[in-house]
Write an enzyme that holds these catalytic residues in place. Structure first.
Site, PDB file in Angstrom:
ATOM      1  N   PRO A   1      93.266 -45.200   4.157  1.00 16.50           N
ATOM      2  CA  PRO A   1      94.580 -45.468   3.551  1.00 16.50           C
ATOM      3  C   PRO A   1      94.499 -46.555   2.487  1.00 16.50           C
ATOM      4  O   PRO A   1      93.806 -47.551   2.654  1.00 16.50           O
ATOM      5  CB  PRO A   1      95.423 -45.934   4.742  1.00 16.50           C
ATOM      6  CG  PRO A   1      94.776 -45.303   5.923  1.00 16.50           C
ATOM      7  CD  PRO A   1      93.310 -45.298   5.619  1.00 16.50           C
ATOM      8  N   GLU A   2      95.199 -46.322   1.384  1.00 14.81           N
ATOM      9  CA  GLU A   2      95.253 -47.294   0.305  1.00 14.81           C
ATOM     10  C   GLU A   2      96.605 -48.006   0.348  1.00 14.81           C
ATOM     11  O   GLU A   2      97.389 -47.820   1.281  1.00 14.81           O
ATOM     12  CB  GLU A   2      95.017 -46.589  -1.026  1.00 14.81           C
ATOM     13  CG  GLU A   2      93.665 -45.874  -1.084  1.00 14.81           C
ATOM     14  CD  GLU A   2      93.409 -45.176  -2.405  1.00 14.81           C
ATOM     15  OE1 GLU A   2      94.036 -45.548  -3.418  1.00 14.81           O
ATOM     16  OE2 GLU A   2      92.570 -44.248  -2.433  1.00 14.81           O
TER      17      GLU A   2
END
Length: 290
Positions: A2-3
């Protein structure tokens, strides 16, 4: 992994279920994830009231009324799940919260039962996530936070800073943007998308890009991140929002994952290419990105 948009989406989902509420019971169900949990974490969390929920880069930070902060890193497959209380059971009594939910499952590694009966579960099948607990006042010196550059959506990330940070750098611009010491929270997906929006090739040397083109990246990065947050992030592989729903920004990708497809730039006849940089795939159009 996840960013920034995915982590921010999770933070926003957790906020109404956690902020201002006390943890009635913390159940730490294994000694470690990516790293060992801090000593006595379950006891230190139990009874604490969550004062604030923040995000720094790809970390969620829960500030407690005990003067400590709980750091949460989702890793590659970590998920924060919210289960509301069962109104049919007597949830007003703090001693009964454990009757409101089924037993934790195999990959439910940390379970927080809130005082209102809501259950917050950290589920991580691959165990690449992490949690830590530290004095809030020492947060900026924490080993995971002290090395981070400015937030791309914050005031510290502006044209002047960005030009100075890239000056003289011989690394490709893609690698520079992924360097968390330069700007924090960016990852492979949104860097590819921002570079396409500005017509900059990921192969360009960072220090050789004109000041005007570097300046154009600042609003492009902010715009793509804001749009992704609005869309609930991009659901690739394991990522889910706190309610289990998928994000849908992946349906708006201009380049990421579109190898061989036509470029979406108006009047561009190019196709999307993929190259590997530092072990990661870069997607771009070599016709309109220079």
């Amino acid at each position: 992994m996840p960013e920034l948009p995915e982590v921010e989406t999770v933070r926003r989902g957790l906020e109404p279920a956690m902020v201002g509420k006390r943890i009635a019971l913390a159940d730490v169900r294994r000694p470690n994830l990516r790293w060992p949990f801090p000593d006595g974490m379950a006891d230190r969390l139990t009874g604490a009231r969550i004062e604030r929920l923040r995000r720094r880069s790809k970390y969620i930070l829960c500030d407690l009324d005990t003067g400590e902060t709980l750091l949460i890193h989702l890793g590659m497959s970590g998920r924060m799940l919210i289960a509301p209380p069962n109104a049919e059971n007597g949830r007003d009594m703090l001693g009964q919260f454990h009757h409101l939910h089924p037993a934790p499952e195999k990959h439910d590694h940390v379970v927080l039962d809130m005082e209102d009966g809501t259950r917050i579960t950290f589920n991580d099948a691959r165990r690449f996530g992490a949690m830590d607990l530290f004095a809030t006042e020492l947060g900026e010196t924490h080993k995971l936070l002290a090395v981070l550059g400015p937030e791309p959506l914050g005031n510290g990330f502006d044209e002047a800073y960005f030009k100075a940070a890239l000056k003289g750098k011989n690394t490709p611009i893609k690698s520079a943007l992924l360097d968390q010491r330069i700007v924090s929270g960016l990852g492979n997906i949104y860097v590819c998308e921002a570079l396409w929006r500005t017509g900059i090739s990921p192969l360009c040397k960072a220090g050789g890009i004109s000041g005007k083109r570097i300046a154009s990246l600042v609003p492009a990065i902010r715009q793509v991140l804001a749009e992704a947050i609005e869309s609930g992030g991009s659901s690739l592989k394991d990522y889910r929002q706190t309610d289990g729903e998928l994000g849908y920004f992946q349906h708006s990708f201009a380049v990421y994952g579109r190898e061989g497809e036509a470029c979406k730039t108006p009047d561009c006849a190019g196709n999307i290419k993929r190259v590997v940089q530092s072990g990661r795939s870069s997607f771009f159009c070599n016709t309109c990105q220079r």
